[in-house]
Design an enzyme around this catalytic site. Structure first.
Site, mmCIF file in Angstrom:
data_model
loop_
_atom_site.group_PDB
_atom_site.id
_atom_site.type_symbol
_atom_site.label_atom_id
_atom_site.label_comp_id
_atom_site.label_asym_id
_atom_site.label_seq_id
_atom_site.Cartn_x
_atom_site.Cartn_y
_atom_site.Cartn_z
ATOM 1 N N LYS A 162 -3.334 -1.404 14.413
ATOM 2 C CA LYS A 162 -2.377 -0.390 14.934
ATOM 3 C C LYS A 162 -2.954 -0.359 16.476
ATOM 4 O O LYS A 162 -4.157 -0.140 16.812
ATOM 5 C CB LYS A 162 -2.618 0.925 14.435
ATOM 6 C CG LYS A 162 -1.661 0.868 13.016
ATOM 7 C CD LYS A 162 -1.592 2.356 12.314
ATOM 8 C CE LYS A 162 -2.865 2.374 11.471
ATOM 9 N NZ LYS A 162 -2.651 1.522 10.085
ATOM 10 N N GLU A 215 0.797 -1.197 -0.015
ATOM 11 C CA GLU A 215 0.007 0.160 0.021
ATOM 12 C C GLU A 215 0.994 1.180 -0.064
ATOM 13 O O GLU A 215 1.898 1.253 0.128
ATOM 14 C CB GLU A 215 -1.103 0.064 1.119
ATOM 15 C CG GLU A 215 -0.202 0.001 2.644
ATOM 16 C CD GLU A 215 -0.881 0.671 3.554
ATOM 17 O OE1 GLU A 215 -1.169 1.834 3.210
ATOM 18 O OE2 GLU A 215 -0.746 0.247 4.615
#
Ligand code: PSU
Ligand code: MN
Length: 303
Positions: free
Chosen positions: A160, A26
């Site tokens: 995350k 990405e």
């Protein structure tokens, strides 16, 4: 539209046609997740790691209204250096294409474009997920919903740790996304080797992950992602005490400053990098490198 809106680079096209392994990467992590100018070196390094693993890298971004799967050196430089680049989730792709905009793709947009191009394996740092304080902000990354509908394996160091990890795992369960711990019985904690949460399935090595993908192919049915949760080595993780302390301050500051929407994740990542004097960045990079290496080996085992 006469022209196909997804442009696959020659190298990636040739690899796909020959059945050779390809790994999607990405671009949001490059454009919005890492500090400039280190981000360009990292983008190149990650592509190099994919090649060392015997696969072809396909970094994905939207440039001048065209979705690109596989970037050349100049395009990679643009993604790293152009400060005007937008952050594009899956829902932003159509308007970006229609208006000729340029932007980096998040996990949701990258997974979508990768699957459209015929890729099966994707590597990133950490997925987006359910944010802490979700009951007030309703902030849940579009990554989760899109992964629930994409037949792609995404290698990540969990989600995350700025997020509500248990809530995110619950959402992944509700959405029917397969989660595998790679060499661990615990879900990784992005900057930390473990989030403390258990995983239902543990796999060891790229060959076993490839077996899972083949079993998924054989089963058919609704497509959904396989999350390969690969922890950062304990030696490379952020000091957990430092992590918790700085993150608590960062979350408070984001609230005070009224940071919302797409800005939340980049704000917190940058805050952690600054306040840990770069230690969180090193842990983040160690995690991403490990994920990219593993993804290349999974793609090779699956090809
Ligand atoms: N992993 C990293 N750094 C990042 C990201 C992932 O190590 O910056 C990006 C991914 O692109 C992911 C996005 O999709 O953060 C999530 O943003 P949001 O929470 O706004 O959905
Ligand atoms: Mn969000």
């Amino acid at each position: 539209m006469a022209m196909t809106p997804v442009h696959v680079s020659e190298e990636v096209r040739a690899a796909l046609d020959a059945g050779r392994p390809v790994v999607a990467l990405e671009s949001t992590i490059i454009a919005h997740g890492l500090p400039h100018p280190r981000n360009l070196a990292v983008a190149r390094e990650l592509e190099g790691l994919v090649r060392e693993g015997g696969a072809v890298p396909a970094t994905i971004a939207v440039l001048d209204g065209r979705a690109r799967v596989g970037l050349d050196e100049g395009e990679l430089e643009r993604v790293a250096a152009d400060t005007g680049l937008r952050k594009l989730g899956h829902r932003d792709l159509a308007p970006a294409l229609a208006t000729g905009a340029s932007g980096a793709t998040t996990v949701s947009a990258t997974a979508f474009l990768a699957e459209r191009a015929g890729l099966r394996v994707f590597a990133t740092g950490g997925l987006g997920g359910v944010h802490r304080g979700w009951t007030e902000t309703q902030d849940e990354s579009a990554d989760l919903r899109l992964l629930a509908r994409s037949g792609i394996a995404v290698v990540c160091a969990g989600v995350k740790s700025i997020l509500d990890v248990p809530a995110t795992l619950q959402r992944l369960e509700t959405l029917g996304v397969t989660v595998l711990g790679h060499g661990t019985r615990h879900f990784p904690g992005f900057y930390l080797a473990s989030s403390g949460e258990p995983v239902d399935w543990t796999v060891d090595g790229p060959e076993q992950v490839a077996e899972v993908l083949r079993a998924q192919d054989a089963l058919g049915g609704p497509r959904s992602a396989v999350v390969v949760a690969n922890p950062v080595a304990e030696a490379d993780q952020l000091d957990p005490e430092l992590h918790d302390r700085v993150l608590a301050r960062g979350l408070a500051e984001a609230r005070e400053r009224g940071v919302t929407g797409q800005a939340v994740t980049p704000f917190l990542l940058a805050y952690l990098t600054r306040e840990t004097r770069g230690a969180s960045l090193e842990a983040n990079l160690a995690a991403v490198r490990g994920n990219v290496r593993l993804a290349a080996r999974i793609a090779a085992a699956y090809a």
